[in-house]
Design an enzyme around this catalytic site. Structure first.
Site, PDB file in Angstrom:
ATOM      1  N   GLU A 184      41.086  32.986  31.147  1.00 35.97           N
ATOM      2  CA  GLU A 184      41.177  33.974  32.223  1.00 35.97           C
ATOM      3  C   GLU A 184      41.348  35.355  31.608  1.00 35.97           C
ATOM      4  O   GLU A 184      41.978  35.522  30.553  1.00 35.97           O
ATOM      5  CB  GLU A 184      42.335  33.632  33.190  1.00 35.97           C
ATOM      6  CG  GLU A 184      42.201  34.415  34.486  1.00 35.97           C
ATOM      7  CD  GLU A 184      43.069  33.901  35.630  1.00 35.97           C
ATOM      8  OE1 GLU A 184      43.905  33.003  35.425  1.00 35.97           O
ATOM      9  OE2 GLU A 184      42.893  34.417  36.756  1.00 35.97           O
ATOM     10  N   HIS A 213      46.144  26.214  34.523  1.00 34.35           N
ATOM     11  CA  HIS A 213      45.599  26.071  35.852  1.00 34.35           C
ATOM     12  C   HIS A 213      44.073  26.267  35.889  1.00 34.35           C
ATOM     13  O   HIS A 213      43.498  26.330  36.994  1.00 34.35           O
ATOM     14  CB  HIS A 213      46.295  27.063  36.800  1.00 34.35           C
ATOM     15  CG  HIS A 213      45.960  28.519  36.508  1.00 34.35           C
ATOM     16  ND1 HIS A 213      45.440  29.351  37.477  1.00 34.35           N
ATOM     17  CD2 HIS A 213      46.018  29.256  35.381  1.00 34.35           C
ATOM     18  CE1 HIS A 213      45.229  30.550  36.977  1.00 34.35           C
ATOM     19  NE2 HIS A 213      45.571  30.523  35.711  1.00 34.35           N
ATOM     20  N   ASP A 268      49.985  30.228  30.474  1.00 31.17           N
ATOM     21  CA  ASP A 268      50.511  30.650  31.782  1.00 31.17           C
ATOM     22  C   ASP A 268      51.773  29.869  32.190  1.00 31.17           C
ATOM     23  O   ASP A 268      52.595  30.374  32.966  1.00 31.17           O
ATOM     24  CB  ASP A 268      49.458  30.435  32.879  1.00 31.17           C
ATOM     25  CG  ASP A 268      48.468  31.606  32.993  1.00 31.17           C
ATOM     26  OD1 ASP A 268      48.793  32.707  32.527  1.00 31.17           O
ATOM     27  OD2 ASP A 268      47.381  31.397  33.540  1.00 31.17           O
ATOM     28  N   HIS A 318      53.118  35.317  30.260  1.00 29.42           N
ATOM     29  CA  HIS A 318      53.606  36.351  31.189  1.00 29.42           C
ATOM     30  C   HIS A 318      55.123  36.284  31.234  1.00 29.42           C
ATOM     31  O   HIS A 318      55.704  35.190  31.276  1.00 29.42           O
ATOM     32  CB  HIS A 318      53.098  36.106  32.615  1.00 29.42           C
ATOM     33  CG  HIS A 318      51.610  36.193  32.778  1.00 29.42           C
ATOM     34  ND1 HIS A 318      50.915  37.370  32.699  1.00 29.42           N
ATOM     35  CD2 HIS A 318      50.690  35.235  33.049  1.00 29.42           C
ATOM     36  CE1 HIS A 318      49.620  37.128  32.907  1.00 29.42           C
ATOM     37  NE2 HIS A 318      49.457  35.852  33.113  1.00 29.42           N
ATOM     38  N   TYR A 371      56.004  32.634  41.037  1.00 28.71           N
ATOM     39  CA  TYR A 371      54.852  32.343  40.174  1.00 28.71           C
ATOM     40  C   TYR A 371      54.392  30.898  40.358  1.00 28.71           C
ATOM     41  O   TYR A 371      53.204  30.617  40.505  1.00 28.71           O
ATOM     42  CB  TYR A 371      55.291  32.603  38.733  1.00 28.71           C
ATOM     43  CG  TYR A 371      54.222  32.520  37.679  1.00 28.71           C
ATOM     44  CD1 TYR A 371      53.492  33.641  37.326  1.00 28.71           C
ATOM     45  CD2 TYR A 371      53.978  31.326  37.020  1.00 28.71           C
ATOM     46  CE1 TYR A 371      52.532  33.567  36.336  1.00 28.71           C
ATOM     47  CE2 TYR A 371      53.022  31.251  36.032  1.00 28.71           C
ATOM     48  CZ  TYR A 371      52.304  32.378  35.691  1.00 28.71           C
ATOM     49  OH  TYR A 371      51.348  32.295  34.706  1.00 28.71           O
ATOM     50  N   ASP A 382      42.975  38.024  31.944  1.00 30.60           N
ATOM     51  CA  ASP A 382      44.221  38.702  31.570  1.00 30.60           C
ATOM     52  C   ASP A 382      44.674  38.305  30.167  1.00 30.60           C
ATOM     53  O   ASP A 382      45.546  38.950  29.585  1.00 30.60           O
ATOM     54  CB  ASP A 382      45.339  38.460  32.599  1.00 30.60           C
ATOM     55  CG  ASP A 382      45.518  37.006  32.980  1.00 30.60           C
ATOM     56  OD1 ASP A 382      44.551  36.238  32.901  1.00 30.60           O
ATOM     57  OD2 ASP A 382      46.647  36.647  33.372  1.00 30.60           O
ATOM     58  N   HIS A 389      43.564  30.266  26.794  1.00 30.91           N
ATOM     59  CA  HIS A 389      43.141  30.305  28.207  1.00 30.91           C
ATOM     60  C   HIS A 389      42.119  31.418  28.367  1.00 30.91           C
ATOM     61  O   HIS A 389      42.307  32.517  27.854  1.00 30.91           O
ATOM     62  CB  HIS A 389      44.396  30.558  29.051  1.00 30.91           C
ATOM     63  CG  HIS A 389      44.181  30.665  30.513  1.00 30.91           C
ATOM     64  ND1 HIS A 389      43.146  30.063  31.182  1.00 30.91           N
ATOM     65  CD2 HIS A 389      44.916  31.305  31.483  1.00 30.91           C
ATOM     66  CE1 HIS A 389      43.245  30.329  32.478  1.00 30.91           C
ATOM     67  NE2 HIS A 389      44.302  31.084  32.674  1.00 30.91           N
ATOM     68  N   HIS A 396      44.965  38.901  42.048  1.00 31.80           N
ATOM     69  CA  HIS A 396      44.071  38.147  42.942  1.00 31.80           C
ATOM     70  C   HIS A 396      44.794  37.582  44.165  1.00 31.80           C
ATOM     71  O   HIS A 396      44.780  36.383  44.438  1.00 31.80           O
ATOM     72  CB  HIS A 396      43.245  37.089  42.205  1.00 31.80           C
ATOM     73  CG  HIS A 396      43.962  36.268  41.165  1.00 31.80           C
ATOM     74  ND1 HIS A 396      45.026  35.467  41.453  1.00 31.80           N
ATOM     75  CD2 HIS A 396      43.718  36.108  39.849  1.00 31.80           C
ATOM     76  CE1 HIS A 396      45.425  34.853  40.363  1.00 31.80           C
ATOM     77  NE2 HIS A 396      44.654  35.231  39.372  1.00 31.80           N
TER      78      HIS A 396
HETATM   79 FE1  FEO Z   1      45.520  32.169  34.266  1.00 32.40          FE
HETATM   80 FE2  FEO Z   1      47.576  34.611  33.165  1.00 32.40          FE
HETATM   81  O1  FEO Z   1      45.958  33.801  33.534  1.00 32.40           O
END
Ligand code: FEO
Length: 402
Positions: free
Chosen positions: A84, A148, A167, A228, A195, A86, A82, A28
């Site tokens: 999101e 986040h 994250d 990640h 990041y 991913d 989370h 994004h």
């Molecule tokens: Fe906020 Fe890795 O997603």
């Protein structure tokens, strides 16, 4: 065709069962030059637990890694730290294949997952600070709202002193190595900073509060397992210390000059601004947006003391590339910056004025007037650019650290 993916052991009872995305280059708007990983973890207890899932398209890799340890159907609990995509994108597929007794998320996470996947996915809330005994494993959940996303939380596995940090403390870095101590340190630091600058910077005040809260809880943490990038099994305090430093946004002598140009006039002005900055004692980074990605500009701005932006005027507006980068930077809410605006034009001259308006909206403390040149900068115009850089640098070095 079943590919031969295997889990990687993290501790006696925790396995990494995520996926490596070697080829993703856009997240994004953040240029992920080195790819990324979507980390999921299998907690082997009396009641096996899957912590997070992976991005859609990577579920077979995750299931293959799980299957290298246990039959996935033995997993009884899924934790979604989370929402999101991913991390949650494969949650419906995982729920269908595993048929767990419970899927757990924060209270806001329950609502957010419902808004993503509908009500067929039964998710139960865990409260902030709640501890669950899952057979011979103890998990404590801590909400990290707006870090986040509103739903975000982290999970702490007490017996292994391991924090599933979601994250936080992660980075976009695809590697065959799973642990930070196996990756060159310069790569780790560069990607961790990138990041933070591109994802977490807007939430700096909350990060400082969270770090204080975790410190106050006195939880012993020996391993930090983010969603990640590599896992931190040595020096687990290193990333929190870096986060505290980055979130403080103490201005340094670093000055970032960003511009785009049509016929090299704004480029010449940018170089003159850079000369003035350097003469005044600033450490200068110049980004031409034909060469630099917005996310690399954001990374350089981390810890900087000044931002100076230039644009030509095109059809009564600043250049689209400059508007793009300024929009992105404004959203990241960098603080404690001073700076200036400059640019060239033919007959109307809105570009540099619009740059100044955005910098003002970003609460950048502007030093001096906007420098504007018609068609090609004169020697006097370039001197004004040098003077702008010099003025910013002098005020910067008066208050900034090296
Ligand atoms: Fe906020 Fe890795 O997603």
């Amino acid at each position: 065709m079943a590919e031969p993916f295997e889990a990687v052991r993290v501790t006696d009872r925790v396995w990494w069962v995520g996926a490596v995305d070697w080829s993703v280059r856009d997240f994004h708007g953040y240029q992920t030059s080195r790819g990324t990983t979507y980390n999921a973890y299998l907690l082997m207890a009396d009641t096996p637990v899957l912590v997070d899932t992976v991005k859609p398209g990577f579920q077979e890799e995750m299931f293959a890694r799980i299957a290298s340890v246990i039959d996935p159907s033995r997993i009884r609990v899924i934790v979604s730290n989370h929402s999101e995509m991913d991390h949650s994108g494969c949650l419906p597929a995982a729920a269908a294949r595993i048929r767990p007794d419970r899927i757990l998320a924060s209270t806001i996470g329950v609502r957010t997952l419902r808004e993503h996947f509908g009500t067929d996915l039964a998710v139960s809330p865990v409260a902030d600070g709640e501890t669950l005994r899952l057979g011979n494993a103890t998990l404590t959940f801590l909400e990290t709202r707006m870090l986040h996303w509103p739903d975000s939380m982290v999970s702490y596995f007490a017996e292994e002193r391991l924090l599933f940090s979601q994250d936080a403390f992660g980075m976009h870095l695809a590697t065959s190595e799973r642990f930070a101590d196996e990756v060159p340190d310069d790569v780790l630091l560069a990607e961790a900073a990138k990041y933070f600058a591109n994802i977490l910077l807007p939430f700096s005040p909350l990060i400082l509060k969270l770090l204080d809260r975790v410190k106050g809880l006195g939880i012993p943490i020996e391993i930090v397992a983010p969603d990640h990038g590599p896992i931190w099994r040595k020096d687990p305090g290193r990333m929190p210390a870096l986060y505290a430093k980055w979130a403080a946004q103490e201005p340094s002598r670093k000055a970032v000059v960003v511009y785009d140009t049509m016929w090299q006039s704004t480029a010449a002005m940018a170089r003159a601004v850079g000369e003035g900055l350097a003469r005044g004692g600033a450490s200068v980074k110049i980004h031409c947006l034909k060469a630099s990605h917005r996310s690399d500009v954001a990374t350089d701005l981390l810890g900087a003391g000044a931002l100076l932006v230039g644009s030509s005027t095109l059809n009564n507006h600043l250049l689209p590339s400059v508007a793009d980068t300024l929009t992105y930077l404004k959203g990241l809410k960098p603080r404690n910056l001073r700076g200036g605006a400059f640019g060239s034009h033919g007959w109307s001259g809105e570009g540099a004025k619009q740059v100044r308006e955005v910098l003002e909206a970003m609460k950048v403390e502007l030093d001096g007037e906007t420098v504007s040149a018609r068609y090609v900068p004169t020697a006097e115009d370039l001197q004004k650019c040098r003077d702008l850089g010099l003025r910013v640098a002098e005020r910067l070095t008066a208050g900034g650290k090296a």
